[in-house]
Design an enzyme around this catalytic site. Sequence first.
Site, PDB file in Angstrom:
ATOM      1  N   GLY A 208       3.032   6.920  -1.274  1.00 25.54           N
ATOM      2  CA  GLY A 208       2.004   5.908  -1.593  1.00 25.54           C
ATOM      3  C   GLY A 208       1.618   5.156  -0.492  1.00 25.54           C
ATOM      4  N   ASN A 209       0.788   4.189  -0.939  1.00 23.26           N
ATOM      5  CA  ASN A 209       0.434   3.083   0.440  1.00 23.26           C
ATOM      6  C   ASN A 209       0.460   1.641  -0.287  1.00 23.26           C
ATOM      7  OD1 ASN A 209      -2.459   2.610  -0.579  1.00 23.26           O
ATOM      8  ND2 ASN A 209      -2.523   4.982  -0.090  1.00 23.26           N
TER       9      ASN A 209
END
Length: 399
Positions: A208-209
């Site tokens: 993810g980020n």
Amino acid sequence: MLRDKNILIGVSGSIAAYKIPVLVRLLRKAGANVQIIMTPSAKDFVTPLTLSTVSNRPVLTQVFKPETGEWNSHVELALWADLLLLAPLSANTLAKMAHGIADNLLLTTYLSARTEVMFAPAMDLDMYKHPSTKKNIQTLLDRKHILIEPTEGELASGLCGAGRMEEPENIFRKIKQYFEQFSKLTGKKVMVSAGPTFESIDPVRFIGNHSSGKMGFAIAKELANRGAEVSLIAGPVSLATPVGITNRRNVVSAADMLEVCNECFPKMDIGIMAAAVADFTPQTKEIQKIKKGNVAPVLKLTATKDILLALGNQKQSHQLLVGFALETENEVENALKKLHHKNLDLIVLNSLQDNGAGFGHDTNMITMIDRSEHPQSFGLKSKEEVAKDIVDKIESLML
Ligand code: CTP
């Protein structure tokens, strides 16, 4: 729509004044600034303390206070207002307005007003039916003031008929509609993507980020405030749907987001891709959780499809497309390349080099570049303020 609008409410002597605190609460909740002026007799129906508490400003009643030598400038008040609303408007104040009488602060302010005037009469049915009242109302209509007609029902006198001031919720709606007509965004369909995407590795792990979705959600909220019909496509975030947005689609991965954006965009007038979409996704997603072995597994990644590029390629001439760019070097040059390569009308450049800007922060610092290629830089602001700047810019690009 009502955020930061200055609304001056003139309250005159009518029993319907008891409904004004509710109206003030609705306006304040919508972000408007409300200043109340009362005629001397209005104070018999609702207290200045109640109205100053709900409006969060002192209520004004006198032009001049002899005890303190203070002076309330009716000219400044009139210039401050984006709208002057007279509610409830008594037969007496109505008559004075029609004839240019200026014997209190409310009436002097009315005579100085350059802004739009709305008026909501409230009186007993026979007073309302009286030819002089009818004539006075017509005089205000001839001045292009907006009448909020009284409704029919039981009156304070016990009689039944026309003369009841319109309910506060309906007056609120009329004020909102009045401001909506000035926004080019009213009724426009706008798609906003926001937040990160999560790319599954196995049933429990993902790539993810750090995107929180706050910027995209703030943009969606600002658009809804200005009357747009917003479709919010949200990656995995823990944010509540802003008021005024009825169409929210939650997605997880870049592939999900692509599917929903492709379905949505052809029906839109404007697309804004504020999401931080993953550029890579694991080549294979394991069905079972990967067990720790002696050797650390190697993750093979494959590129995701660039959603913004796909939307730019299908964009029609009536549509506007806005993208974001997150750059760490040669910022403007790289953003310009993206603007042209992805066939955008506007690119919003975030720099990770600025303190307080970007992921996770409540503030952001942006530069916007449209097809004229002149970068427009803004200082560090709250994400709500940045959203306002972005939506202002989009409005300026609309035909
Ligand atoms: N974007 C997208 N689909 C992707 C990746 C990015 O739609 N698969 C969109 C983002 O929503 C954003 C814009 O592209 O509006 C820019 O994203 P950014 O990560 O800055 O740029 P990229 O085009 O992905 O290029 P690079 O990472 O090489 O800078």
